[in-house]
Design a protein around this motif. Structure first.
Motif, PDB file in Angstrom:
ATOM      1  N   ARG A  80      -0.661   3.966   1.355  1.00 43.77           N
ATOM      2  CA  ARG A  80      -1.433   2.989   0.578  1.00 43.77           C
ATOM      3  C   ARG A  80      -1.514   3.422  -0.893  1.00 43.77           C
ATOM      4  O   ARG A  80      -1.338   2.620  -1.802  1.00 43.77           O
ATOM      5  CB  ARG A  80      -2.832   2.818   1.159  1.00 43.77           C
TER       6      ARG A  80
ATOM      7  N   CYS B 180      -0.951  -3.922   1.489  1.00 42.08           N
ATOM      8  CA  CYS B 180      -2.188  -3.133   1.606  1.00 42.08           C
ATOM      9  C   CYS B 180      -3.011  -3.513   2.835  1.00 42.08           C
ATOM     10  O   CYS B 180      -3.803  -2.709   3.319  1.00 42.08           O
ATOM     11  CB  CYS B 180      -3.036  -3.295   0.346  1.00 42.08           C
TER      12      CYS B 180
ATOM     13  N   LEU C 271      -2.301   1.519   8.223  1.00 41.18           N
ATOM     14  CA  LEU C 271      -1.545   2.061   7.083  1.00 41.18           C
ATOM     15  C   LEU C 271      -2.098   3.426   6.688  1.00 41.18           C
ATOM     16  O   LEU C 271      -3.296   3.590   6.491  1.00 41.18           O
ATOM     17  CB  LEU C 271      -1.638   1.091   5.902  1.00 41.18           C
TER      18      LEU C 271
ATOM     19  N   GLY D 105       5.938   0.479   1.728  1.00 35.28           N
ATOM     20  CA  GLY D 105       5.026  -0.174   2.665  1.00 35.28           C
ATOM     21  C   GLY D 105       5.605  -0.374   4.044  1.00 35.28           C
ATOM     22  O   GLY D 105       4.868  -0.620   5.001  1.00 35.28           O
TER      23      GLY D 105
END
Length: 181
Positions: free
Chosen positions: A138, A128, A133, A171
């Motif tokens: 996220r 995170c 991002l 991610g």
């Protein structure tokens, strides 16, 4: 799955029992007769909840008696517990259920669950915190981390590890300019 439902029901009753009995214990601190009555009610509920399968009808009768007692004698008490909102009650019950389920597992399984949970607790915030991002990525990380936590709650270690790998894949998507406001 019936075992998990039974654990959940037992956890709900245990949570309510703890809250009400704690409040009443505070209120009857100097009254020996009231403390004995409280001890009998709590012991009865505990016995019903500890049975296999738990006798939720009997436990509910004891809980109803505690509610009636609190409503009758301490309705206006400033610390009188109120029923939690459904989402908060579910969160609290989930904590109780995790503890009940955890206690029933063999030590080697608990150790493995702890290792996987630690991995989730380390990887999730690290993912995170990645700069740049995308908002959707996220959100996907949060979603998959929640699935991993849920599978751990259910005791499915392989599924939890699979969800953690999936979270890392989500991610690792190329960072883009955020489109969420």
């Amino acid at each position: 799955m019936a075992e998990l439902y039974e654990i959940w029901q037992r956890a709900e009753a245990s949570r309510r029992l703890d809250v009400l009995s704690g409040f009443i214990a505070m209120c009857v601190a100097g009254d020996d007769d009231a403390r004995r009555r409280l001890a009998q009610l709590v012991a009865g509920a505990d016995t019903a909840l500890s049975a296999s399968p738990p006798d939720l009808v009997v436990a509910s009768e004891y809980l109803d008696e505690l509610v009636w007692w609190a409503d009758t004698d301490w309705t206006e008490h400033p610390y009188r517990p109120v029923e939690a909102r459904p989402d908060e009650a579910d969160r609290q019950t989930r904590d109780y259920a995790k503890d009940l389920r955890h206690a029933a597992l063999p030590v080697c399984v608990r150790d493995e669950m702890g290792r996987i949970e630690l991995s989730l607790e380390v990887r999730f915030p690290a993912l995170c915190r990645q700069p740049g991002l995308d908002c959707r990525v996220r959100q996907d990380i949060f979603y998959v981390a929640g699935r991993a936590a849920m599978t751990l709650d259910l005791g499915h270690l392989e599924a939890a590890e699979r969800e953690i790998r999936r979270m890392e894949q989500v991610g690792s998507v190329e960072p883009q300019e955020s489109r969420c406001s």
